[in-house]
Scaffold this active site. Structure first.
Site, PDB file in Angstrom:
ATOM      1  CD  GLU A  73      -3.073   0.724   0.303  1.00  0.00           C
ATOM      2  OE1 GLU A  73      -2.302   1.561  -0.584  1.00  0.00           O
ATOM      3  OE2 GLU A  73      -4.221   0.888   0.159  1.00  0.00           O
ATOM      4  CG  ASP A  74      -0.964   4.816  -1.656  1.00  0.00           C
ATOM      5  OD1 ASP A  74      -1.828   4.075  -0.842  1.00  0.00           O
ATOM      6  OD2 ASP A  74      -1.373   5.357  -2.766  1.00  0.00           O
ATOM      7  CG  ASP A 106      -6.402   9.108   5.723  1.00  0.00           C
ATOM      8  OD1 ASP A 106      -6.074   9.506   6.763  1.00  0.00           O
ATOM      9  OD2 ASP A 106      -7.425   9.448   4.950  1.00  0.00           O
ATOM     10  CG  PHE A 153      -4.315  15.371   0.837  1.00  0.00           C
ATOM     11  CD1 PHE A 153      -5.080  14.335   1.059  1.00  0.00           C
ATOM     12  CD2 PHE A 153      -3.688  15.331  -0.469  1.00  0.00           C
ATOM     13  CE1 PHE A 153      -5.640  13.376   0.079  1.00  0.00           C
ATOM     14  CE2 PHE A 153      -4.158  14.772  -1.344  1.00  0.00           C
ATOM     15  CZ  PHE A 153      -5.154  13.346  -1.223  1.00  0.00           C
ATOM     16  NE  ARG A 171      -2.061   8.231  -9.680  1.00  0.00           N
ATOM     17  CZ  ARG A 171      -2.682   7.894  -8.544  1.00  0.00           C
ATOM     18  NH1 ARG A 171      -2.087   7.559  -7.444  1.00  0.00           N
ATOM     19  NH2 ARG A 171      -3.875   7.962  -8.561  1.00  0.00           N
TER      20      ARG A 171
HETATM   21  P1  IMP Z   1      -8.003   4.801   3.759  1.00  0.00           P
HETATM   22  O1  IMP Z   1      -8.926   3.903   3.160  1.00  0.00           O
HETATM   23  O2  IMP Z   1      -8.699   6.089   4.381  1.00  0.00           O
HETATM   24  O3  IMP Z   1      -6.944   4.271   4.692  1.00  0.00           O
HETATM   25  O4  IMP Z   1      -7.390   5.552   2.599  1.00  0.00           O
HETATM   26  C1  IMP Z   1      -6.325   4.848   1.728  1.00  0.00           C
HETATM   27  C2  IMP Z   1      -6.258   5.360   0.508  1.00  0.00           C
HETATM   28  O5  IMP Z   1      -6.462   6.957   0.405  1.00  0.00           O
HETATM   29  C3  IMP Z   1      -4.715   5.529   0.121  1.00  0.00           C
HETATM   30  O6  IMP Z   1      -4.495   4.292  -0.595  1.00  0.00           O
HETATM   31  C4  IMP Z   1      -4.479   6.509  -0.942  1.00  0.00           C
HETATM   32  O7  IMP Z   1      -4.987   6.325  -2.162  1.00  0.00           O
HETATM   33  C5  IMP Z   1      -5.742   7.649  -0.289  1.00  0.00           C
HETATM   34  N1  IMP Z   1      -5.400   8.786   0.473  1.00  0.00           N
HETATM   35  C6  IMP Z   1      -5.175   8.730   1.766  1.00  0.00           C
HETATM   36  N2  IMP Z   1      -4.481   9.848   2.394  1.00  0.00           N
HETATM   37  C7  IMP Z   1      -3.901  10.441   1.573  1.00  0.00           C
HETATM   38  C8  IMP Z   1      -2.885  11.510   1.190  1.00  0.00           C
HETATM   39  O8  IMP Z   1      -2.575  12.094   2.046  1.00  0.00           O
HETATM   40  N3  IMP Z   1      -2.677  11.620  -0.182  1.00  0.00           N
HETATM   41  C9  IMP Z   1      -3.021  11.144  -1.233  1.00  0.00           C
HETATM   42  N4  IMP Z   1      -3.764   9.840  -1.053  1.00  0.00           N
HETATM   43  C10 IMP Z   1      -4.261   9.708   0.111  1.00  0.00           C
HETATM   44 MG    MG Z   2      -5.234   6.522  -3.881  1.00  0.00          MG
END
Ligand code: IMP
Ligand code: MG
Length: 173
Positions: free
Chosen positions: A97-98, A101, A150, A163
């Protein structure tokens, strides 16, 4: 015009950390084969750099799930937009995963993949925003814990842009 991006984590710091993560993975998976599941699109840059430094045999597959749209608010549940090409039954799987959040994406994805009976299932993330977590999920390997900002770059986007930046940065208003 493009907005100004303030560097949060430099390319050099990221590379150093990825080497450390790969070393740990090489120890943990010694004698095994590792099946990397790369979550499109954000994780691609991280996955490439990581995979090049892994010395146990690696196979790769890709999956796309819905997360954010063009805004900055997380969807409550995930939708699979691109399914895996291969069966993961009996494999040692590592989800790449990147960023974690809220944790919603990974929480649902982990359950979805566990139901397919892999031998093992772990998670590696380049970034984690622990303050933002609402779902009960943790990574097994994490590059950096970051504050609730963010971020873009190194695969991460804002409205599909940024990206390709070689570092992690914050978009300035
Ligand atoms: P989660 O489901 O809220 O944990 O979100 C995960 C996904 O939201 C990541 O795989 C990202 O694609 C996107 N995301 C969450 N925070 C950021 C950020 O700070 N920058 C860019 N994408 C984000
Ligand atoms: Mg994303």
């Amino acid at each position: 015009m493009d907005k100004h991006i303030e560097v949060m984590i430099s390319e050099k710091e990221i590379n150093t950390r990825i080497c450390e993560l790969a070393e740990q993975i090489n120890k943990d998976y010694a004698g095994k084969e590792l099946h990397l599941i790369v979550i499109l699109k954000g994780s691609v840059f991280f996955a490439c750099e990581l995979a090049k430094r892994i010395t146990v045999p690696v196979t790769l597959d890709f999956m796309a799930v819905s997360s954010y749209g063009d805004g900055m608010v997380s969807a409550g549940k995930i939708t699979v937009k691109k399914e895996l090409d291969e069966d993961i039954r009996g494999k040692d799987v590592l989800i790449v995963e990147d960023i974690i959040d809220s944790g919603n994406t990974l929480f649902h994805l982990k359950n979805l993949l566990l139901a397919r009976n892999p031998e093992s299932l772990k998670i590696i993330t380049l970034l984690d925003k622990p303050e933002r977590r609402t779902a009960d999920i943790q990574s097994d390997y994490c590059g950096f814990n970051i504050p609730d900002k963010f971020v873009v770059g190194y695969g991460l986007d804002h409205a599909q842009k940024y990206r390709n930046l070689p570092y992690i940065g914050v978009v300035q208003d």
